[in-house]
Design a protein around this motif. Structure first.
Motif, PDB file in Angstrom:
ATOM      1  N   ASP A 178      -5.746   3.127   4.848  1.00  0.00           N
ATOM      2  CA  ASP A 178      -6.396   4.198   5.160  1.00  0.00           C
ATOM      3  C   ASP A 178      -6.546   4.642   6.492  1.00  0.00           C
ATOM      4  OD1 ASP A 178      -7.883   4.962   2.449  1.00  0.00           O
ATOM      5  OD2 ASP A 178      -9.210   5.820   4.373  1.00  0.00           O
ATOM      6  N   VAL A 197      -3.058   0.765  -3.815  1.00  0.00           N
ATOM      7  CA  VAL A 197      -2.720  -0.690  -3.231  1.00  0.00           C
ATOM      8  C   VAL A 197      -2.582  -1.497  -4.632  1.00  0.00           C
ATOM      9  CG1 VAL A 197      -3.691  -3.067  -2.266  1.00  0.00           C
ATOM     10  CG2 VAL A 197      -4.355  -0.576  -1.225  1.00  0.00           C
ATOM     11  N   ARG A 241      -6.600  -1.962   1.645  1.00  0.00           N
ATOM     12  CA  ARG A 241      -6.880  -0.368   1.410  1.00  0.00           C
ATOM     13  C   ARG A 241      -7.199   0.121   2.500  1.00  0.00           C
ATOM     14  NH1 ARG A 241      -7.318   3.121  -2.585  1.00  0.00           N
ATOM     15  NH2 ARG A 241      -6.824   1.458  -4.050  1.00  0.00           N
ATOM     16  N   ALA A 295       0.884  -1.115   0.161  1.00  0.00           N
ATOM     17  CA  ALA A 295       0.038  -0.001  -0.130  1.00  0.00           C
ATOM     18  C   ALA A 295       0.878   1.415  -0.066  1.00  0.00           C
ATOM     19  CB  ALA A 295      -0.928  -0.103   1.223  1.00  0.00           C
TER      20      ALA A 295
END
Lengths: 83, 83
Positions: free
Chosen positions: B61, B80, B57, B6
């Motif tokens: 986040d 990602v 993701r 990521a």
């Protein structure tokens, strides 16, 4: 002349210690996140005008060589987009 | 579990002063480079394992929200990729 944005990403070469990234990884783990590894990099977004995308890339490349990156410890890559 | 990377890019919100970028821009100009503007950003490349790219993701986040970015002054985006 066309307007371009050149993005220069500067990262430490493989094998160069990165204590800031190590600290960030440990802080994330203390918060309960699971991750295998974390690398940090600097990113410069440069707006410039040039005759062609090749000329914009060449200028951004020279900026990286002369100021943004230290070739002893850094690798960098350059991406150019019209803006 | 699949292995993902990521990439979280953290940049200052529009309107937040960035003295480091301003100094870098001036240093480039002193070296003779022509540029319209320069923005700097931090980039974190995080290797992690997750059940799906959506789950990877979501975790990245949350890392950005809780530690990597300061929502008062930063915007961030997450990409990602499978690794």
């Amino acid at each position: 002349m066309t307007a371009y944005t050149a993005t220069v990403t500067v990262r430490l070469k493989h094998g160069v210690l990165d204590p800031e990234a190590e600290t960030t990884k440990q802080a994330l783990e203390r918060l309960g996140f699971e991750l295998d590894s974390l690398r940090s990099a600097d990113r410069f977004e440069i707006d410039l005008e040039a005759d062609s995308s090749g000329a914009a890339r060449e200028r951004a490349d020279e900026m990286a060589e002369r100021l943004l990156a230290n070739p002893t410890i850094h690798d960098y890559d350059v991406e150019v987009d019209e803006r």
